[in-house]
Design a protein around this motif. Structure first.
Motif, PDB file in Angstrom:
ATOM      1  N   ALA A   1     -23.881  23.983  57.626  1.00 49.98           N
ATOM      2  CA  ALA A   1     -22.744  24.824  58.009  1.00 49.98           C
ATOM      3  C   ALA A   1     -21.953  24.169  59.138  1.00 49.98           C
ATOM      4  O   ALA A   1     -20.711  24.180  59.119  1.00 49.98           O
ATOM      5  N   ASP A   2     -22.626  23.595  60.112  1.00 49.45           N
ATOM      6  CA  ASP A   2     -21.943  22.937  61.218  1.00 49.45           C
ATOM      7  C   ASP A   2     -21.146  21.732  60.741  1.00 49.45           C
ATOM      8  O   ASP A   2     -20.051  21.472  61.224  1.00 49.45           O
ATOM      9  N   GLU A   3     -21.674  20.999  59.784  1.00 48.19           N
ATOM     10  CA  GLU A   3     -20.985  19.823  59.258  1.00 48.19           C
ATOM     11  C   GLU A   3     -19.726  20.206  58.487  1.00 48.19           C
ATOM     12  O   GLU A   3     -18.769  19.444  58.447  1.00 48.19           O
ATOM     13  N   SER A   4     -19.740  21.373  57.867  1.00 46.34           N
ATOM     14  CA  SER A   4     -18.601  21.777  57.045  1.00 46.34           C
ATOM     15  C   SER A   4     -17.577  22.623  57.811  1.00 46.34           C
ATOM     16  O   SER A   4     -16.571  23.018  57.226  1.00 46.34           O
ATOM     17  N   ALA A   5     -17.803  22.871  59.077  1.00 43.21           N
ATOM     18  CA  ALA A   5     -16.870  23.677  59.871  1.00 43.21           C
ATOM     19  C   ALA A   5     -15.531  22.956  59.995  1.00 43.21           C
ATOM     20  O   ALA A   5     -15.486  21.744  60.184  1.00 43.21           O
ATOM     21  N   GLU A   6     -14.445  23.707  59.885  1.00 45.71           N
ATOM     22  CA  GLU A   6     -13.108  23.120  59.957  1.00 45.71           C
ATOM     23  C   GLU A   6     -12.606  22.970  61.385  1.00 45.71           C
ATOM     24  O   GLU A   6     -11.660  22.234  61.635  1.00 45.71           O
ATOM     25  N   PHE A   7     -13.246  23.671  62.318  1.00 47.62           N
ATOM     26  CA  PHE A   7     -12.803  23.646  63.705  1.00 47.62           C
ATOM     27  C   PHE A   7     -13.993  23.350  64.620  1.00 47.62           C
ATOM     28  O   PHE A   7     -15.136  23.591  64.263  1.00 47.62           O
ATOM     29  N   ARG A   8     -13.704  22.835  65.805  1.00 47.58           N
ATOM     30  CA  ARG A   8     -14.752  22.523  66.775  1.00 47.58           C
ATOM     31  C   ARG A   8     -14.221  22.803  68.167  1.00 47.58           C
ATOM     32  O   ARG A   8     -13.073  22.542  68.468  1.00 47.58           O
ATOM     33  N   CYS A   9     -15.086  23.336  69.015  1.00 49.40           N
ATOM     34  CA  CYS A   9     -14.726  23.587  70.408  1.00 49.40           C
ATOM     35  C   CYS A   9     -14.838  22.274  71.182  1.00 49.40           C
ATOM     36  O   CYS A   9     -15.878  21.626  71.156  1.00 49.40           O
ATOM     37  N   THR A  10     -13.784  21.915  71.879  1.00 46.23           N
ATOM     38  CA  THR A  10     -13.814  20.670  72.646  1.00 46.23           C
ATOM     39  C   THR A  10     -14.564  20.833  73.964  1.00 46.23           C
ATOM     40  O   THR A  10     -14.945  19.848  74.581  1.00 46.23           O
ATOM     41  N   ALA A  11     -14.810  22.067  74.370  1.00 45.57           N
ATOM     42  CA  ALA A  11     -15.535  22.306  75.622  1.00 45.57           C
ATOM     43  C   ALA A  11     -17.047  22.214  75.437  1.00 45.57           C
ATOM     44  O   ALA A  11     -17.743  21.584  76.230  1.00 45.57           O
ATOM     45  N   CYS A  12     -17.566  22.845  74.377  1.00 45.76           N
ATOM     46  CA  CYS A  12     -19.024  22.876  74.197  1.00 45.76           C
ATOM     47  C   CYS A  12     -19.482  22.221  72.889  1.00 45.76           C
ATOM     48  O   CYS A  12     -20.665  22.201  72.596  1.00 45.76           O
ATOM     49  N   ASP A  13     -18.549  21.718  72.088  1.00 41.74           N
ATOM     50  CA  ASP A  13     -18.820  21.028  70.825  1.00 41.74           C
ATOM     51  C   ASP A  13     -19.432  21.942  69.763  1.00 41.74           C
ATOM     52  O   ASP A  13     -20.098  21.490  68.844  1.00 41.74           O
ATOM     53  N   ALA A  14     -19.211  23.243  69.865  1.00 44.63           N
ATOM     54  CA  ALA A  14     -19.722  24.186  68.874  1.00 44.63           C
ATOM     55  C   ALA A  14     -18.855  24.141  67.618  1.00 44.63           C
ATOM     56  O   ALA A  14     -17.643  23.957  67.691  1.00 44.63           O
ATOM     57  N   ALA A  15     -19.496  24.298  66.465  1.00 42.76           N
ATOM     58  CA  ALA A  15     -18.771  24.398  65.204  1.00 42.76           C
ATOM     59  C   ALA A  15     -18.168  25.794  65.107  1.00 42.76           C
ATOM     60  O   ALA A  15     -18.824  26.785  65.383  1.00 42.76           O
ATOM     61  N   VAL A  16     -16.890  25.856  64.717  1.00 45.65           N
ATOM     62  CA  VAL A  16     -16.190  27.129  64.582  1.00 45.65           C
ATOM     63  C   VAL A  16     -15.645  27.187  63.155  1.00 45.65           C
ATOM     64  O   VAL A  16     -14.970  26.268  62.704  1.00 45.65           O
ATOM     65  N   HIS A  17     -15.948  28.265  62.450  1.00 45.73           N
ATOM     66  CA  HIS A  17     -15.613  28.354  61.034  1.00 45.73           C
ATOM     67  C   HIS A  17     -14.324  29.103  60.744  1.00 45.73           C
ATOM     68  O   HIS A  17     -13.897  29.156  59.599  1.00 45.73           O
ATOM     69  N   THR A  18     -13.696  29.676  61.745  1.00 47.00           N
ATOM     70  CA  THR A  18     -12.440  30.398  61.548  1.00 47.00           C
ATOM     71  C   THR A  18     -11.383  29.859  62.495  1.00 47.00           C
ATOM     72  O   THR A  18     -11.689  29.300  63.546  1.00 47.00           O
ATOM     73  N   ASP A  19     -10.134  30.036  62.112  1.00 44.69           N
ATOM     74  CA  ASP A  19      -9.021  29.582  62.938  1.00 44.69           C
ATOM     75  C   ASP A  19      -8.832  30.569  64.087  1.00 44.69           C
ATOM     76  O   ASP A  19      -8.298  31.654  63.915  1.00 44.69           O
ATOM     77  N   THR A  20      -9.310  30.207  65.241  1.00 43.36           N
ATOM     78  CA  THR A  20      -9.230  31.048  66.430  1.00 43.36           C
ATOM     79  C   THR A  20      -8.946  30.167  67.632  1.00 43.36           C
ATOM     80  O   THR A  20      -9.202  28.971  67.608  1.00 43.36           O
ATOM     81  N   ASP A  21      -8.406  30.742  68.660  1.00 41.63           N
ATOM     82  CA  ASP A  21      -8.128  29.977  69.877  1.00 41.63           C
ATOM     83  C   ASP A  21      -9.314  29.974  70.826  1.00 41.63           C
ATOM     84  O   ASP A  21      -9.466  29.064  71.634  1.00 41.63           O
ATOM     85  N   THR A  22     -10.156  30.984  70.741  1.00 39.20           N
ATOM     86  CA  THR A  22     -11.265  31.141  71.679  1.00 39.20           C
ATOM     87  C   THR A  22     -12.593  30.819  70.987  1.00 39.20           C
ATOM     88  O   THR A  22     -12.879  31.321  69.912  1.00 39.20           O
TER      89      THR A  22
END
Length: 55
Positions: free
Chosen positions: A22-43
């Motif tokens: 799931a982390d590999e297929s995430a379209e977004f990533r947090c540049t602060a903590c490098d977490a995988a984010v699966h939805t288009d969000t700012d936070t």
């Protein structure tokens, strides 16, 4: 008791594989903590930073 331990170990390995996939297929990533984010969000849902960018 060995059977339940084996089942538990297999389950934990399966969960880890699912999480990694799931982390590999995430379209977004947090540049602060490098977490995988699966939805288009700012936070970031993990750390709350306003640092989510598209991969």
């Amino acid at each position: 008791m060995g059977l339940f331990r084996d089942i538990g170990r297999n389950y934990e390995e399966f969960k880890q594989e699912v999480r990694e996939t799931a982390d590999e297929s995430a379209e977004f990533r947090c540049t602060a903590c490098d977490a995988a984010v699966h939805t288009d969000t700012d936070t970031c849902p993990e750390c709350g930073a306003d640092a989510v960018d598209e991969r």
